[in-house]
Design a protein around this motif. Structure first.
Motif, PDB file in Angstrom:
ATOM      1  N   ALA A   1      53.046  25.042  40.643  1.00 20.55           N
ATOM      2  CA  ALA A   1      53.409  23.679  41.310  1.00 20.55           C
ATOM      3  C   ALA A   1      51.856  22.831  42.043  1.00 20.55           C
ATOM      4  O   ALA A   1      52.027  21.939  42.470  1.00 20.55           O
ATOM      5  CB  ALA A   1      54.271  24.168  42.472  1.00 20.55           C
ATOM      6  N   SER A   2      50.919  23.922  41.773  1.00 20.66           N
ATOM      7  CA  SER A   2      49.636  23.280  42.417  1.00 20.66           C
ATOM      8  C   SER A   2      48.630  22.320  41.421  1.00 20.66           C
ATOM      9  O   SER A   2      47.770  21.962  41.555  1.00 20.66           O
ATOM     10  CB  SER A   2      48.436  24.197  42.921  1.00 20.66           C
ATOM     11  OG  SER A   2      48.106  25.095  41.691  1.00 20.66           O
ATOM     12  N   PHE A   3      49.516  22.481  40.006  1.00 18.32           N
ATOM     13  CA  PHE A   3      48.688  21.664  39.124  1.00 18.32           C
ATOM     14  C   PHE A   3      48.901  20.089  39.289  1.00 18.32           C
ATOM     15  O   PHE A   3      49.908  19.703  39.852  1.00 18.32           O
ATOM     16  CB  PHE A   3      49.205  22.181  37.657  1.00 18.32           C
ATOM     17  CG  PHE A   3      48.543  23.310  37.158  1.00 18.32           C
ATOM     18  CD1 PHE A   3      47.300  23.428  36.792  1.00 18.32           C
ATOM     19  CD2 PHE A   3      49.477  24.503  37.291  1.00 18.32           C
ATOM     20  CE1 PHE A   3      46.756  24.547  36.334  1.00 18.32           C
ATOM     21  CE2 PHE A   3      48.785  25.654  36.945  1.00 18.32           C
ATOM     22  CZ  PHE A   3      47.494  25.779  36.361  1.00 18.32           C
ATOM     23  N   ASP A   4      47.990  19.629  38.714  1.00 18.68           N
ATOM     24  CA  ASP A   4      48.012  18.128  38.420  1.00 18.68           C
ATOM     25  C   ASP A   4      49.422  17.667  37.841  1.00 18.68           C
ATOM     26  O   ASP A   4      49.914  18.290  37.052  1.00 18.68           O
ATOM     27  CB  ASP A   4      47.141  17.567  37.187  1.00 18.68           C
ATOM     28  CG  ASP A   4      47.086  16.070  36.855  1.00 18.68           C
ATOM     29  OD1 ASP A   4      48.224  15.444  37.021  1.00 18.68           O
ATOM     30  OD2 ASP A   4      45.904  15.756  36.411  1.00 18.68           O
ATOM     31  N   THR A   5      50.170  16.579  38.250  1.00 20.93           N
ATOM     32  CA  THR A   5      51.576  16.423  38.112  1.00 20.93           C
ATOM     33  C   THR A   5      51.931  16.021  36.813  1.00 20.93           C
ATOM     34  O   THR A   5      53.006  15.752  36.331  1.00 20.93           O
ATOM     35  CB  THR A   5      51.985  15.334  39.485  1.00 20.93           C
ATOM     36  OG1 THR A   5      51.208  14.132  39.233  1.00 20.93           O
ATOM     37  CG2 THR A   5      52.019  15.990  40.651  1.00 20.93           C
ATOM     38  N   PHE A   6      50.948  15.423  36.381  1.00 24.87           N
ATOM     39  CA  PHE A   6      50.747  14.946  34.789  1.00 24.87           C
ATOM     40  C   PHE A   6      50.899  16.128  33.745  1.00 24.87           C
ATOM     41  O   PHE A   6      51.063  15.862  32.733  1.00 24.87           O
ATOM     42  CB  PHE A   6      49.807  13.666  34.258  1.00 24.87           C
ATOM     43  CG  PHE A   6      50.209  13.041  33.299  1.00 24.87           C
ATOM     44  CD1 PHE A   6      51.400  12.210  33.751  1.00 24.87           C
ATOM     45  CD2 PHE A   6      49.570  12.859  32.150  1.00 24.87           C
ATOM     46  CE1 PHE A   6      51.745  11.328  32.419  1.00 24.87           C
ATOM     47  CE2 PHE A   6      49.720  12.043  31.141  1.00 24.87           C
ATOM     48  CZ  PHE A   6      51.126  11.112  31.224  1.00 24.87           C
TER      49      PHE A   6
ATOM     50  N   THR B   1      47.185  17.468  29.114  1.00 26.02           N
ATOM     51  CA  THR B   1      47.008  18.740  29.765  1.00 26.02           C
ATOM     52  C   THR B   1      46.055  19.580  28.794  1.00 26.02           C
ATOM     53  O   THR B   1      45.214  20.374  29.515  1.00 26.02           O
ATOM     54  CB  THR B   1      48.337  19.459  29.483  1.00 26.02           C
ATOM     55  OG1 THR B   1      49.324  18.606  30.336  1.00 26.02           O
ATOM     56  CG2 THR B   1      48.475  20.845  30.270  1.00 26.02           C
ATOM     57  N   ALA B   2      45.910  19.779  27.571  1.00 24.76           N
ATOM     58  CA  ALA B   2      45.102  20.387  26.828  1.00 24.76           C
ATOM     59  C   ALA B   2      43.694  20.138  27.043  1.00 24.76           C
ATOM     60  O   ALA B   2      42.633  20.778  26.997  1.00 24.76           O
ATOM     61  CB  ALA B   2      45.572  20.661  25.321  1.00 24.76           C
ATOM     62  N   ALA B   3      43.417  18.840  27.170  1.00 25.35           N
ATOM     63  CA  ALA B   3      42.094  18.331  27.567  1.00 25.35           C
ATOM     64  C   ALA B   3      41.488  18.727  28.796  1.00 25.35           C
ATOM     65  O   ALA B   3      40.228  19.077  29.003  1.00 25.35           O
ATOM     66  CB  ALA B   3      42.110  16.926  27.167  1.00 25.35           C
ATOM     67  N   ARG B   4      42.313  18.683  29.983  1.00 24.96           N
ATOM     68  CA  ARG B   4      42.024  18.781  31.124  1.00 24.96           C
ATOM     69  C   ARG B   4      42.129  20.106  31.726  1.00 24.96           C
ATOM     70  O   ARG B   4      41.376  20.411  32.812  1.00 24.96           O
ATOM     71  CB  ARG B   4      42.577  17.740  32.288  1.00 24.96           C
ATOM     72  CG  ARG B   4      42.248  16.454  31.779  1.00 24.96           C
ATOM     73  CD  ARG B   4      42.802  15.395  32.738  1.00 24.96           C
ATOM     74  NE  ARG B   4      42.073  15.376  33.968  1.00 24.96           N
ATOM     75  CZ  ARG B   4      41.299  14.722  34.424  1.00 24.96           C
ATOM     76  NH1 ARG B   4      40.786  13.657  33.713  1.00 24.96           N
ATOM     77  NH2 ARG B   4      40.647  14.849  35.637  1.00 24.96           N
ATOM     78  N   SER B   5      42.757  21.147  31.336  1.00 27.21           N
ATOM     79  CA  SER B   5      43.056  22.286  31.762  1.00 27.21           C
ATOM     80  C   SER B   5      41.802  23.058  31.265  1.00 27.21           C
ATOM     81  O   SER B   5      41.212  22.877  30.445  1.00 27.21           O
ATOM     82  CB  SER B   5      44.617  22.959  31.545  1.00 27.21           C
ATOM     83  OG  SER B   5      44.617  23.215  30.057  1.00 27.21           O
TER      84      SER B   5
END
Length: 130
Positions: free
Chosen positions: A79-84, A55-59
């Motif tokens: 709810a629209s974020f990547d499910t991981f 999450t911290a890498a990709r957001s």
């Protein structure tokens, strides 16, 4: 994220953690570069640490804390974020200068402690968490 830095971060977290944790260090795409689970850490801490680093890498946020605060009042956006993605504390982006090079995820202790361990490890190897 350089492997040498990732291993140093893992070593730092393992040596400084006041209790058993899992630590994952990811590259800038969220893929694991190095990881460890301390003896006695709960099995779910592995996946939690991986998700925090991812999450911290990709957001676009610099930490899972910042991302959680950003979307706290907007369930539709959350709810629209990547499910991981995860919003638990303990995921911190790693920077070399202005460039995001990866992230660290720590899981197993209270979120504030996980986050502090990640930030301290990043600083200990001469990188920045901003």
């Amino acid at each position: 994220m350089r492997l040498r830095n990732a291993l140093e971060i893992v070593d730092f977290v393992v040596s400084q953690a006041p209790g058993p944790v899992s630590v994952f260090v990811a590259d800038d795409h969220g893929e694991v570069v190095a990881a460890a689970t301390m003896d006695g850490a709960a099995p779910d801490t592995r996946l939690n640490a991986q998700r925090k680093a991812y999450t911290a890498a990709r957001s676009d946020a610099v930490s899972t804390r910042e991302l959680a605060q950003k979307v706290r009042d907007d369930p539709v956006e959350r709810a629209s974020f990547d499910t991981f993605f995860t919003f638990f504390l303990g995921g911190v982006a790693v920077f070399e200068g202005e460039r995001r090079v990866g992230a660290v995820g720590v899981s197993g202790l209270p979120g504030e402690v996980d986050e502090r361990l990640a930030e301290s490890a990043i600083e200990a190897v001469g990188l920045s968490s901003r």
